[in-house]
Scaffold this motif. Structure first.
Motif, PDB file in Angstrom:
ATOM      1  N   UNK A  75     -14.196  20.585  11.263  1.00 36.63           N
ATOM      2  CA  UNK A  75     -13.237  20.377  10.156  1.00 36.63           C
ATOM      3  C   UNK A  75     -11.842  20.774  10.628  1.00 36.63           C
ATOM      4  N   UNK A  76     -11.156  19.810  11.238  1.00 38.52           N
ATOM      5  CA  UNK A  76      -9.841  20.072  11.818  1.00 38.52           C
ATOM      6  C   UNK A  76      -8.759  20.115  10.746  1.00 38.52           C
ATOM      7  N   UNK A  93     -18.417  15.731  22.482  1.00 40.66           N
ATOM      8  CA  UNK A  93     -19.134  14.752  21.662  1.00 40.66           C
ATOM      9  C   UNK A  93     -20.007  15.418  20.603  1.00 40.66           C
ATOM     10  N   UNK A  94     -20.765  16.434  20.999  1.00 42.23           N
ATOM     11  CA  UNK A  94     -21.739  17.046  20.093  1.00 42.23           C
ATOM     12  C   UNK A  94     -21.117  18.092  19.184  1.00 42.23           C
ATOM     13  N   UNK A  95     -20.240  18.906  19.710  1.00 45.14           N
ATOM     14  CA  UNK A  95     -19.711  20.020  18.925  1.00 45.14           C
ATOM     15  C   UNK A  95     -18.642  19.594  17.923  1.00 45.14           C
ATOM     16  N   UNK A  96     -17.989  18.475  18.173  1.00 42.66           N
ATOM     17  CA  UNK A  96     -16.983  17.971  17.239  1.00 42.66           C
ATOM     18  C   UNK A  96     -17.537  16.779  16.462  1.00 42.66           C
ATOM     19  N   UNK A  97     -16.737  16.241  15.554  1.00 49.18           N
ATOM     20  CA  UNK A  97     -17.236  15.147  14.718  1.00 49.18           C
ATOM     21  C   UNK A  97     -16.427  13.879  14.964  1.00 49.18           C
ATOM     22  N   UNK A 112     -12.870  13.941  25.950  1.00 50.72           N
ATOM     23  CA  UNK A 112     -14.143  14.444  25.439  1.00 50.72           C
ATOM     24  C   UNK A 112     -15.149  14.707  26.550  1.00 50.72           C
ATOM     25  N   UNK A 113     -15.842  15.828  26.434  1.00 56.46           N
ATOM     26  CA  UNK A 113     -16.979  16.102  27.312  1.00 56.46           C
ATOM     27  C   UNK A 113     -18.260  15.677  26.618  1.00 56.46           C
TER      28      UNK A 113
END
Length: 267
Positions: A75-76, A93-97, A112-113
């Motif tokens: 939630x940026x 990729x996984x930790x962000x949305x 992105x990683x």
């Protein structure tokens, strides 16, 4: 006399998602959306260039006090990020949305990683070092981590079956396809729930049927503590139940320098 600022030159790179990203080189104002990658940037000597981090970026201790906190990993605070005028945003990729990343990428360079094993983590460390202007430090750090894990090599037949819990209500474990699963294997353990995919919910009956010799209760994201040991011991009386350092199993940046030694102690 002050020297004139030298403008950053444009550099087009490919991230671990295969996306082409145009980044001013070297970047001067970096926002990190992932705790393990925030720590990596500081350990690469780039802390002064980091202008924004998430509320979960707890390492190093000064990360949140010396930079702006731009919300959580999923939630940026877009207005706060825009005010920082970043010339590079680093996420995962996984930790962000996805929706948040797409919104940021419309206005800023977003790299992105995508990490599910050690080679991908080492690749990320090298690439971030290169992109952010610390290539040699990134290469050296990746080599150090790689060498420490090479010393952990154990025959697969000796692997100890383990269940690794990341959540309590409902019970959730790290299974096949996760970075944690790869860490378990390299540490000489066998995932007792490897037949399941990624982060499944499981029942007490499933855990009992899997009959792991060890049960690891991770210190994060759920804050498992000593008070939870008896609950899992009752489900699997023959298993050794213990709290483990979740950061050393799931953080895929510079904290990996300490993981191999920790895994050796766990064995």
């Amino acid at each position: 006399m002050e020297l004139p600022l030298i403008p950053a030159l444009p550099l087009t790179v490919t991230d671990q998602m295969g996306r082409r990203v145009a980044v001013p080189f070297p970047p001067q104002r970096i926002v990190s959306l992932v705790p393990s990658q925030t720590e990596l940037l500081f350990d690469l000597g780039l802390g002064e260039k980091v202008v924004g981090v998430t509320k979960f970026c707890i390492h190093p201790a000064e990360a949140r006090s010396k930079t702006a906190v731009i919300g959580g990993t999923k939630n940026f605070d877009f207005e706060k990020i825009a005010a920082l005028q970043p010339d590079l945003i680093i996420g995962n990729k996984e930790e962000n949305y996805q929706a948040g990343i797409e919104q940021l990428a419309a206005d800023f360079p977003v790299w992105l990683s995508d990490i599910s094993n050690l080679p991908e983590a080492l690749d990320m460390i090298r690439r971030v070092g290169f992109i952010a202007g610390a290539k040699e430090r990134g290469e050296a750090l990746a080599a150090q981590i790689d060498a420490s894990f090479a010393e952990l090599a154990t025959p697969h037949s000796a692997a100890i079956p383990v269940a690794y819990f990341i959540w309590k209500k409902p019970y959730m474990v790290a299974a096949t396809g996760t970075f944690i699963d790869d860490m378990l294997r390299r540490a000489g353990f066998r995932n007792a729930l490897a037949g399941l995919s990624r982060y499944p919910e499981i029942t007490a009956e499933q855990l009992a049927a899997a009959a792991p010799q060890r049960i690891f209760l991770s210190s994060e994201p759920y804050p498992f503590g000593e008070k939870h040991l008896a609950e899992f011991q009752a489900i699997c009386p023959a298993a050794k139940v213990e709290i483990v350092d979740g950061e050393l199993f799931s953080w895929y940046g510079s904290r990996l320098r300490h993981s191999a030694a920790y895994f050796s102690q766990l064995r």
